[in-house]
Design a protein around this motif. Structure first.
Motif, mmCIF file in Angstrom:
data_model
loop_
_atom_site.group_PDB
_atom_site.id
_atom_site.type_symbol
_atom_site.label_atom_id
_atom_site.label_comp_id
_atom_site.label_asym_id
_atom_site.label_seq_id
_atom_site.Cartn_x
_atom_site.Cartn_y
_atom_site.Cartn_z
ATOM 1 N N VAL A 239 31.913 36.716 30.067
ATOM 2 C CA VAL A 239 32.901 35.937 28.627
ATOM 3 C C VAL A 239 33.814 35.404 29.275
ATOM 4 N N TYR A 240 34.967 34.831 29.088
ATOM 5 C CA TYR A 240 36.335 34.814 29.261
ATOM 6 C C TYR A 240 36.819 33.128 28.870
ATOM 7 N N ILE A 241 37.605 33.346 28.838
ATOM 8 C CA ILE A 241 38.888 32.413 28.475
ATOM 9 C C ILE A 241 39.759 31.821 29.453
ATOM 10 N N PHE B 25 41.711 24.055 27.609
ATOM 11 C CA PHE B 25 41.644 25.544 26.874
ATOM 12 C C PHE B 25 40.016 25.940 26.752
ATOM 13 N N ALA B 26 39.191 26.496 27.218
ATOM 14 C CA ALA B 26 38.173 26.885 26.253
ATOM 15 C C ALA B 26 37.379 28.687 26.871
ATOM 16 N N LEU B 27 35.963 28.775 26.298
ATOM 17 C CA LEU B 27 35.020 30.019 25.546
ATOM 18 C C LEU B 27 34.141 29.546 26.839
ATOM 19 N N ARG C 190 42.880 29.039 35.889
ATOM 20 C CA ARG C 190 42.735 30.521 35.054
ATOM 21 C C ARG C 190 41.948 31.120 34.210
ATOM 22 N N ILE C 191 41.509 32.691 34.449
ATOM 23 C CA ILE C 191 40.895 32.927 33.619
ATOM 24 C C ILE C 191 41.362 34.023 32.421
ATOM 25 N N TRP C 192 40.648 34.330 31.610
ATOM 26 C CA TRP C 192 41.031 35.834 31.420
ATOM 27 C C TRP C 192 39.497 36.436 30.652
ATOM 28 N N PRO C 193 39.483 37.608 31.809
ATOM 29 C CA PRO C 193 37.836 37.874 32.039
ATOM 30 C C PRO C 193 37.836 38.825 30.493
ATOM 31 N N VAL D 113 33.950 40.248 29.227
ATOM 32 C CA VAL D 113 33.016 41.143 29.748
ATOM 33 C C VAL D 113 32.276 39.906 31.219
ATOM 34 N N LEU D 114 32.940 40.544 32.681
ATOM 35 C CA LEU D 114 32.365 40.164 33.940
ATOM 36 C C LEU D 114 32.562 40.680 34.586
ATOM 37 N N ASP D 115 31.603 41.232 35.640
ATOM 38 C CA ASP D 115 31.277 42.033 36.538
ATOM 39 C C ASP D 115 32.176 41.815 38.184
ATOM 40 N N GLY D 116 32.011 43.641 38.992
ATOM 41 C CA GLY D 116 33.379 43.592 39.476
ATOM 42 C C GLY D 116 33.332 43.307 40.548
ATOM 43 N N VAL D 117 32.177 43.167 41.298
ATOM 44 C CA VAL D 117 31.644 41.662 41.882
ATOM 45 C C VAL D 117 32.730 40.414 41.842
ATOM 46 N N THR D 118 32.283 39.384 40.908
ATOM 47 C CA THR D 118 32.935 38.688 40.575
ATOM 48 C C THR D 118 34.327 38.540 40.499
ATOM 49 N N ALA D 119 34.251 39.433 39.718
ATOM 50 C CA ALA D 119 35.599 39.501 39.618
ATOM 51 C C ALA D 119 37.138 39.757 41.039
ATOM 52 N N GLU D 120 36.367 40.371 41.745
ATOM 53 C CA GLU D 120 36.957 40.495 43.090
ATOM 54 C C GLU D 120 37.288 38.620 43.728
ATOM 55 N N ALA D 121 35.992 38.885 44.319
ATOM 56 C CA ALA D 121 35.836 37.047 44.066
ATOM 57 C C ALA D 121 36.601 36.002 43.620
ATOM 58 N N ASN D 122 36.843 36.575 41.742
ATOM 59 C CA ASN D 122 37.953 35.082 41.597
ATOM 60 C C ASN D 122 38.725 35.617 41.011
ATOM 61 N N ALA D 123 39.663 37.039 42.556
ATOM 62 C CA ALA D 123 40.666 37.443 41.562
ATOM 63 C C ALA D 123 42.275 37.493 41.128
ATOM 64 N N SER D 124 42.216 36.068 41.949
ATOM 65 C CA SER D 124 43.452 34.811 41.990
ATOM 66 C C SER D 124 43.144 34.365 40.938
ATOM 67 N N LEU D 125 42.067 34.391 40.046
ATOM 68 C CA LEU D 125 41.899 33.321 39.386
ATOM 69 C C LEU D 125 42.501 34.679 37.430
ATOM 70 N N ILE D 126 42.820 35.240 38.436
ATOM 71 C CA ILE D 126 42.949 35.874 36.624
ATOM 72 C C ILE D 126 44.441 36.632 36.361
ATOM 73 N N ALA D 127 44.412 35.559 35.179
ATOM 74 C CA ALA D 127 45.923 35.735 34.550
ATOM 75 C C ALA D 127 45.971 37.531 33.716
ATOM 76 N N ALA D 128 45.351 37.917 33.271
ATOM 77 C CA ALA D 128 45.061 38.842 32.183
ATOM 78 C C ALA D 128 44.293 39.756 32.355
ATOM 79 N N ASP D 129 43.060 40.749 32.202
ATOM 80 C CA ASP D 129 42.338 41.119 32.214
ATOM 81 C C ASP D 129 41.525 41.766 31.291
ATOM 82 N N PHE D 130 40.838 41.290 30.584
ATOM 83 C CA PHE D 130 40.770 41.708 28.786
ATOM 84 C C PHE D 130 39.458 42.832 28.839
#
Length: 311
Positions: free
Chosen positions: A305-307, A213-215, A117-120, A122-139
């Protein structure tokens, strides 16, 4: 500290192309289902793709293949594109295409996010869309409950040009130190928001299972400045990336060449579990903060930048 709302993450437009490739959900060979009233099950064999560039004005071209069911995607220029497949019945599926320069250039071109899982932040939209299933909460900032605040007007916006850490042109965070030897900013989550609640839940998870967990962050610069960071409103998590300690943190975890290329860091959060456990619930609003010690005019570029929770 006086805070100023600030937006420095440039987003480039995506190139959209359409195609009608589909296959029968029963394995048929044609574009149409065997039953005229039955909608075909639209499928793509890839949801993300990384290619090396040739040369032409567009990012990627799409041409039909001889089998009548698939297409060929050709890299033309650096950038990013979304290939959109549409069936006659209205189904839509997409494939994210990242096009990079031949030979790469250091950094994370073509890399996928390896996490459970990720908590983004700073992350660009293309990468966020490609990894949408990993996003637990979008910061990431949304100009409402989530904002990037600059403290005491100590940063101005830089030029987020060229490819980002993931090899596309959707931009990254670029900050220029506007005052001598000090630049401060933080990604803030509004009180009472669902995002602050998500940050509280994340902090508790880290405290309960710190080894999981890591950053992650990526950084590039040509200036010799040292920057300290902390997460989830906890100054007990301070760490510094640079050649020397700062007035805020003596915990120097590493440095990087100042050659204008991207370098990534993975900061294990197990060392900060005790400090995070002492944070008062609801005070995690400054989810990621940075304090730069360097000459006025120094440039700090951050991306990815994501946890994350490890696999």
């Amino acid at each position: 500290m006086k805070a100023n709302k600030f937006f420095a993450i440039a987003l480039a437009a995506l190139t959209m192309v359409s195609l009608n490739a589909c296959k029968d959900k029963n394995g048929g060979s044609g574009d149409e289902p065997s039953n005229p009233d039955q909608e075909a099950d639209l499928a793509l064999d890839k949801t993300s793709l990384s290619l090396e560039v040739g040369s032409a004005p567009a990012v990627a071209s799409v041409t039909p293949a001889n089998d009548g069911k698939s297409v060929k995607v050709k890299a033309l220029a650096e950038g990013s594109a979304v290939i959109t497949a549409k069936s006659k019945g209205g189904q839509v599926k997409t494939c994210v295409v990242a096009v990079k320069a031949k030979g790469g250039g250091g950094g994370g071109e073509g890399k996928s996010i390896e996490a459970k899982r990720i908590w983004p932040i700073v992350l660009d939209g293309v990468t966020a869309e490609a990894n949408a299933s990993l996003i637990a909460a979008d910061f990431r900032p949304n100009d409402n409950e989530k904002n990037l605040w600059v403290w005491d007007a100590s940063f101005t916006g830089g030029q987020s040009t060229g490819v980002n850490f993931y090899g596309n042109t959707e931009g990254y965070l670029s900050l220029v130190t506007a005052t001598p030897n000090y630049g401060g900013a933080g990604f803030n989550l509004a009180d009472g928001s669902e995002f602050l609640s998500a940050a509280t839940a994340l902090r508790k998870e880290i405290v309960a299972n710190p080894d999981k967990f890591a950053l992650h962050l990526a950084i590039k610069s040509t200036d010799n400045q040292n920057v300290s960071y902390y997460i989830l409103g906890c100054t007990g998590t301070y760490f510094t990336i640079g050649s020397a300690k700062t007035e805020w943190s003596s915990n120097v975890i590493g440095n990087y060449p100042r050659d204008g290329k991207w370098y990534e860091f993975n900061i294990e959060l197990s060392a900060y579990a005790t400090a995070l456990a002492e944070v008062v619930e609801g005070k995690e609003g400054n989810v990621f903060c940075m304090l730069a010690a360097g000459p006025q005019g120094s440039v700090l570029n951050l991306d990815a930048v994501y946890i994350y929770e490890k696999k």
